[in-house]
Design a protein around this motif. Structure first.
Motif, PDB file in Angstrom:
ATOM      1  N   THR A 236       0.833  -1.205   0.018  1.00 55.27           N
ATOM      2  CA  THR A 236      -0.125  -0.020  -0.053  1.00 55.27           C
ATOM      3  C   THR A 236       0.735   1.253  -0.065  1.00 55.27           C
ATOM      4  O   THR A 236       1.291   1.763  -1.155  1.00 55.27           O
ATOM      5  N   SER A 237       1.282   1.517   1.176  1.00 52.85           N
ATOM      6  CA  SER A 237       1.913   3.008   1.438  1.00 52.85           C
ATOM      7  C   SER A 237       3.238   3.069   0.666  1.00 52.85           C
ATOM      8  O   SER A 237       3.588   3.933  -0.295  1.00 52.85           O
ATOM      9  N   LEU A 238       4.151   1.924   0.732  1.00 51.09           N
ATOM     10  CA  LEU A 238       5.204   1.894  -0.115  1.00 51.09           C
ATOM     11  C   LEU A 238       5.575   1.100  -1.460  1.00 51.09           C
ATOM     12  O   LEU A 238       6.301   0.961  -1.598  1.00 51.09           O
ATOM     13  N   ARG A 239       4.297   0.845  -1.752  1.00 50.40           N
ATOM     14  CA  ARG A 239       4.331   0.062  -3.398  1.00 50.40           C
ATOM     15  C   ARG A 239       5.096   0.702  -4.384  1.00 50.40           C
ATOM     16  O   ARG A 239       5.627   0.107  -5.368  1.00 50.40           O
ATOM     17  N   CYS A 240       5.154   2.067  -4.451  1.00 48.29           N
ATOM     18  CA  CYS A 240       5.832   3.011  -5.220  1.00 48.29           C
ATOM     19  C   CYS A 240       7.012   3.590  -5.045  1.00 48.29           C
ATOM     20  O   CYS A 240       7.697   3.862  -5.915  1.00 48.29           O
ATOM     21  N   VAL A 241       7.637   3.110  -3.853  1.00 46.30           N
ATOM     22  CA  VAL A 241       9.021   3.445  -3.344  1.00 46.30           C
ATOM     23  C   VAL A 241      10.107   2.507  -4.085  1.00 46.30           C
ATOM     24  O   VAL A 241       9.711   1.274  -4.146  1.00 46.30           O
TER      25      VAL A 241
ATOM     26  N   TYR B 232       1.795   5.615   7.793  1.00 46.07           N
ATOM     27  CA  TYR B 232       1.640   5.545   6.336  1.00 46.07           C
ATOM     28  C   TYR B 232       2.141   6.747   5.496  1.00 46.07           C
ATOM     29  O   TYR B 232       1.793   7.947   5.994  1.00 46.07           O
ATOM     30  N   LEU B 233       2.855   6.416   4.752  1.00 48.83           N
ATOM     31  CA  LEU B 233       3.830   7.510   4.038  1.00 48.83           C
ATOM     32  C   LEU B 233       3.144   7.789   2.786  1.00 48.83           C
ATOM     33  O   LEU B 233       3.132   6.791   1.870  1.00 48.83           O
ATOM     34  N   VAL B 234       2.687   9.047   2.288  1.00 46.05           N
ATOM     35  CA  VAL B 234       2.220   9.415   1.186  1.00 46.05           C
ATOM     36  C   VAL B 234       3.206   9.816   0.288  1.00 46.05           C
ATOM     37  O   VAL B 234       3.928  10.655   0.542  1.00 46.05           O
ATOM     38  N   TRP B 235       3.504   9.026  -0.821  1.00 48.07           N
ATOM     39  CA  TRP B 235       4.883   8.898  -1.420  1.00 48.07           C
ATOM     40  C   TRP B 235       4.789  10.196  -2.575  1.00 48.07           C
ATOM     41  O   TRP B 235       5.867  10.883  -2.625  1.00 48.07           O
ATOM     42  N   SER B 236       3.834  10.474  -2.877  1.00 48.51           N
ATOM     43  CA  SER B 236       3.821  11.506  -3.957  1.00 48.51           C
ATOM     44  C   SER B 236       4.015  13.076  -3.260  1.00 48.51           C
ATOM     45  O   SER B 236       4.794  13.999  -3.746  1.00 48.51           O
ATOM     46  N   THR B 237       3.423  12.995  -2.070  1.00 47.00           N
ATOM     47  CA  THR B 237       3.602  14.390  -1.354  1.00 47.00           C
ATOM     48  C   THR B 237       5.014  14.342  -0.806  1.00 47.00           C
ATOM     49  O   THR B 237       5.736  15.466  -0.973  1.00 47.00           O
ATOM     50  N   THR B 238       5.519  13.398  -0.463  1.00 44.56           N
ATOM     51  CA  THR B 238       7.051  13.333   0.019  1.00 44.56           C
ATOM     52  C   THR B 238       7.998  13.805  -1.045  1.00 44.56           C
ATOM     53  O   THR B 238       8.779  14.558  -0.750  1.00 44.56           O
ATOM     54  N   VAL B 239       7.676  13.225  -2.177  1.00 41.13           N
ATOM     55  CA  VAL B 239       8.699  13.544  -3.139  1.00 41.13           C
ATOM     56  C   VAL B 239       8.583  14.948  -3.858  1.00 41.13           C
ATOM     57  O   VAL B 239       9.770  15.536  -3.810  1.00 41.13           O
ATOM     58  N   ALA B 240       7.654  15.323  -3.959  1.00 37.83           N
ATOM     59  CA  ALA B 240       7.289  16.797  -4.314  1.00 37.83           C
ATOM     60  C   ALA B 240       7.765  17.606  -3.634  1.00 37.83           C
ATOM     61  O   ALA B 240       8.450  18.596  -3.864  1.00 37.83           O
ATOM     62  N   TRP B 241       7.726  17.359  -2.084  1.00 38.94           N
ATOM     63  CA  TRP B 241       8.391  18.279  -1.294  1.00 38.94           C
ATOM     64  C   TRP B 241       9.542  18.270  -1.140  1.00 38.94           C
ATOM     65  O   TRP B 241      10.420  19.430  -0.880  1.00 38.94           O
ATOM     66  N   LEU B 242      10.325  17.194  -1.032  1.00 48.07           N
ATOM     67  CA  LEU B 242      11.740  17.098  -0.720  1.00 48.07           C
ATOM     68  C   LEU B 242      12.462  17.553  -2.091  1.00 48.07           C
ATOM     69  O   LEU B 242      13.671  18.032  -2.112  1.00 48.07           O
ATOM     70  N   ASN B 243      11.781  17.309  -3.070  1.00 52.61           N
ATOM     71  CA  ASN B 243      12.594  17.835  -4.294  1.00 52.61           C
ATOM     72  C   ASN B 243      12.622  19.290  -4.372  1.00 52.61           C
ATOM     73  O   ASN B 243      13.689  19.793  -4.795  1.00 52.61           O
ATOM     74  N   ALA B 244      11.943  20.175  -3.671  1.00 54.75           N
ATOM     75  CA  ALA B 244      12.003  21.584  -3.562  1.00 54.75           C
ATOM     76  C   ALA B 244      12.949  21.940  -2.327  1.00 54.75           C
ATOM     77  O   ALA B 244      13.027  23.126  -2.289  1.00 54.75           O
ATOM     78  N   ARG B 245      13.466  21.027  -1.714  1.00 56.05           N
ATOM     79  CA  ARG B 245      14.230  21.117  -0.682  1.00 56.05           C
ATOM     80  C   ARG B 245      15.891  21.081  -0.827  1.00 56.05           C
ATOM     81  O   ARG B 245      16.028  20.205  -1.688  1.00 56.05           O
ATOM     82  N   ASP B 246      16.785  21.713  -0.231  1.00 60.68           N
ATOM     83  CA  ASP B 246      18.107  21.672  -0.402  1.00 60.68           C
ATOM     84  C   ASP B 246      18.798  20.426   0.538  1.00 60.68           C
ATOM     85  O   ASP B 246      18.907  20.468   1.816  1.00 60.68           O
ATOM     86  N   HIS B 247      18.941  19.155  -0.167  1.00 59.60           N
ATOM     87  CA  HIS B 247      19.333  18.177   0.748  1.00 59.60           C
ATOM     88  C   HIS B 247      20.971  18.228   1.171  1.00 59.60           C
ATOM     89  O   HIS B 247      21.274  17.574   1.948  1.00 59.60           O
ATOM     90  N   LYS B 248      21.672  19.384   0.613  1.00 63.84           N
ATOM     91  CA  LYS B 248      22.928  19.583   1.174  1.00 63.84           C
ATOM     92  C   LYS B 248      22.980  20.101   2.531  1.00 63.84           C
ATOM     93  O   LYS B 248      23.902  20.216   3.273  1.00 63.84           O
ATOM     94  N   LYS B 249      21.866  20.689   3.036  1.00 58.72           N
ATOM     95  CA  LYS B 249      21.848  21.363   4.226  1.00 58.72           C
ATOM     96  C   LYS B 249      21.437  20.428   5.210  1.00 58.72           C
ATOM     97  O   LYS B 249      21.015  19.352   5.176  1.00 58.72           O
ATOM     98  N   GLU B 250      21.892  20.644   6.615  1.00 61.67           N
ATOM     99  CA  GLU B 250      21.894  19.726   7.727  1.00 61.67           C
ATOM    100  C   GLU B 250      20.579  19.694   8.072  1.00 61.67           C
ATOM    101  O   GLU B 250      20.283  20.570   9.071  1.00 61.67           O
ATOM    102  N   THR B 251      19.572  19.198   7.685  1.00 58.07           N
ATOM    103  CA  THR B 251      18.207  19.359   8.053  1.00 58.07           C
ATOM    104  C   THR B 251      17.632  18.087   8.691  1.00 58.07           C
ATOM    105  O   THR B 251      17.675  16.981   8.177  1.00 58.07           O
ATOM    106  N   PHE B 252      16.653  18.288   9.551  1.00 61.89           N
ATOM    107  CA  PHE B 252      15.765  17.213  10.413  1.00 61.89           C
ATOM    108  C   PHE B 252      14.628  17.543  10.370  1.00 61.89           C
ATOM    109  O   PHE B 252      14.123  18.199  11.511  1.00 61.89           O
ATOM    110  N   PHE B 253      13.796  16.785   9.805  1.00 60.07           N
ATOM    111  CA  PHE B 253      12.186  17.374   9.644  1.00 60.07           C
ATOM    112  C   PHE B 253      11.308  16.408  10.560  1.00 60.07           C
ATOM    113  O   PHE B 253      11.929  15.186  10.867  1.00 60.07           O
TER     114      PHE B 253
END
Length: 464
Positions: A103-108, A217-238
């Motif tokens: 369910t939740s992770l089927r598209c990961v 339950y992880l909503v994959w579409s939200t997760t990917v769209a959100w993280l794509n717009a953030r800077d992964h090089k920064k030291e971030t803990f959401f």
């Protein structure tokens, strides 16, 4: 917050969780009588109980093959750069993991999914290997430590070829020092630090690492769209902030999101990890210790609420503060709920777009909302509470408050809420019998006046 109070909170959440499972079970059984195929009509609720259903939980039942709808996963740019790490336990792994993966992770991407438990194992008909999160913890932290009694018992059963009996033999195994607390819950806190460290070394150089529980339950579409717009090089803990003794940490069950830059810093501070591994026994929770360790490395929690949050569909309070926000996680999701949310996701018109709270309510929760229910608590006690009122008085209080969407009454106490939520079943207690009421017309009018959600607001990184 003490360990005992944390346990009390856990029990309260568990009771609410059981109530929802009972309800969904009833809905599923009722629906089976009117629907010939889940494949042709995967999600249509046409009935609703008028009282608390007298059924049993479906959490011990594996997902039925016919309940899986074969829908292609949307192509999401950046999905290959996100690792999802699941934390579970040997007493629940065989029950929860197959459903979570279907369910939740089927598209990961499968190679980006890691699963850690308190025992290494391979589950029948399950493609992913389950790693032992406790492997490598120094003996100085485990010897003469009663927290590891259940761990040692699991290893003994496994060596004797009794893996399949672990859930039935140890699921009710209690911590001898804290009556009413499951030993698996006590052991769980030792997994977090090791799990983060091993994830970064097993799947290195990724942009984001997400840590969830098996009932998240992880909503994959939200997760990917959100993280794509953030800077992964920064030291971030959401995360979704919680507090113990005034110290902030990211609640683990709601989901913890660590950037690639944050992971590199974590891996470079091996001595800090060792120091906090020794401190785990003195703390209540692994997510709290992880936050302490990261803070010691200079990485603080960044609030991502309500995109990351700890509710599930029946307990979400819909309203102005969430309506147009995207949703990335839900927590305490039962097996039955997880199946239904998975089917709901597959029916979405735009499955590649972020899921908003407004869409979840319109296309899922609203179908379950009644006008009034007996033996039901819609959790209206957030905004207004008054004792020694009649039902008519409580009804009038809500009617004359233009912002009141629902209320609950137990024969004496009146609770009013300026948001709307489904809630859960609740048995009568002594002379208290719960009745919940929703102002459906008022809710629909509010929704019509808040029809547009543009632009979508994602949680920001610090210093963005």
């Amino acid at each position: 917050m003490s360990t005992v109070s944390r346990t009390a909170i856990g029990r309260t959440i568990l009771l609410a969780f059981i109530g929802t499972v009972l309800t969904i079970t009833f809905l599923l059984s009722s629906r089976a009588k009117t629907t010939s195929s889940w494949r042709t009509q995967p999600y249509r609720f046409n009935v609703y109980p008028n009282s608390r259903p007298n059924t049993t939980s479906t959490d011990t039942q594996p997902i039925a093959e016919e309940e899986s709808v074969n829908v292609e996963c949307p192509e999401l740019k950046g999905a290959e750069d996100v690792v999802v790490v699941v934390k579970t336990g040997a007493t629940e792994a065989a029950i929860r993991l197959p459903v979570l993966l279907k369910t939740s992770l089927r598209c990961v991407p499968p190679e980006n999914v890691l699963i850690f438990s308190d025992m290494e194992q391979d589950i029948e008909d399950f493609d992913h290997h389950v790693y032992d999160a406790l492997e490598g913890i120094p003996e100085s932290a485990t010897n003469d430590n009663s927290d590891f009694d259940v761990y040692r018992k699991q290893q003994e059963l496994r060596e004797n070829g009794q893996d399949a009996q672990i859930p039935s033999l140890l699921s009710e195994f209690e911590d001898p020092r804290i009556p009413g607390t499951l030993a698996a819950w006590t052991l769980d806190k030792y997994k977090n630090l090791n799990m983060v460290k091993r994830s970064g070394t097993m799947v290195p150089d990724k942009k984001w690492y997400i840590f969830i529980d098996a009932d998240t339950y992880l909503v994959w579409s939200t997760t990917v769209a959100w993280l794509n717009a953030r800077d992964h090089k920064k030291e971030t803990f959401f995360g979704s902030p919680s507090y113990i003794a005034g110290k902030e940490f990211a609640h683990g069950g709601s989901g913890m999101f660590l950037s690639g830059g944050g992971m590199q810093t974590f891996l470079a501070h091996n001595k800090t990890v060792e120091k906090f591994n020794k401190q785990v026994q003195n703390e209540c929770c692994g997510d709290f210790v992880l936050a302490l360790a990261l803070d010691d490395m200079g990485i603080k929690v960044t609030s991502a609420w309500p995109t990351i949050h700890g509710d599930y569909p029946s307990t979400i309070a819909f309203g102005y503060d969430r309506w147009c926000h995207p949703m990335a996680t839900m927590h305490h999701v039962s097996v039955a709920d997880m199946q239904q949310i998975g089917l709901f996701e597959q029916e979405r018109k735009n499955p590649s777009k972020p899921l908003l709270y407004s869409e979840l309510y319109r296309n899922l929760v609203s179908r379950l909302l009644s006008s009034s229910l007996e033996d039901w608590d819609n959790s209206s006690g957030w905004d207004y509470h008054e004792d020694d009122l009649s039902y008519d008085d409580c009804d009038e209080k809500c009617r004359t408050n233009g912002n009141c969407f629902q209320f609950s009454y137990n024969g004496k106490e009146c609770y009013i809420q300026e948001r709307f939520r489904l809630g859960t079943s609740k048995k009568a207690e002594d002379d208290k019998r719960w009745r919940s009421v929703w102002r459906r017309k008022r809710i629909m009018e509010w929704i019509e006046s808040n029809d547009r959600c543009d632009p979508i607001k994602f949680p920001e990184q610090k210093n963005d």
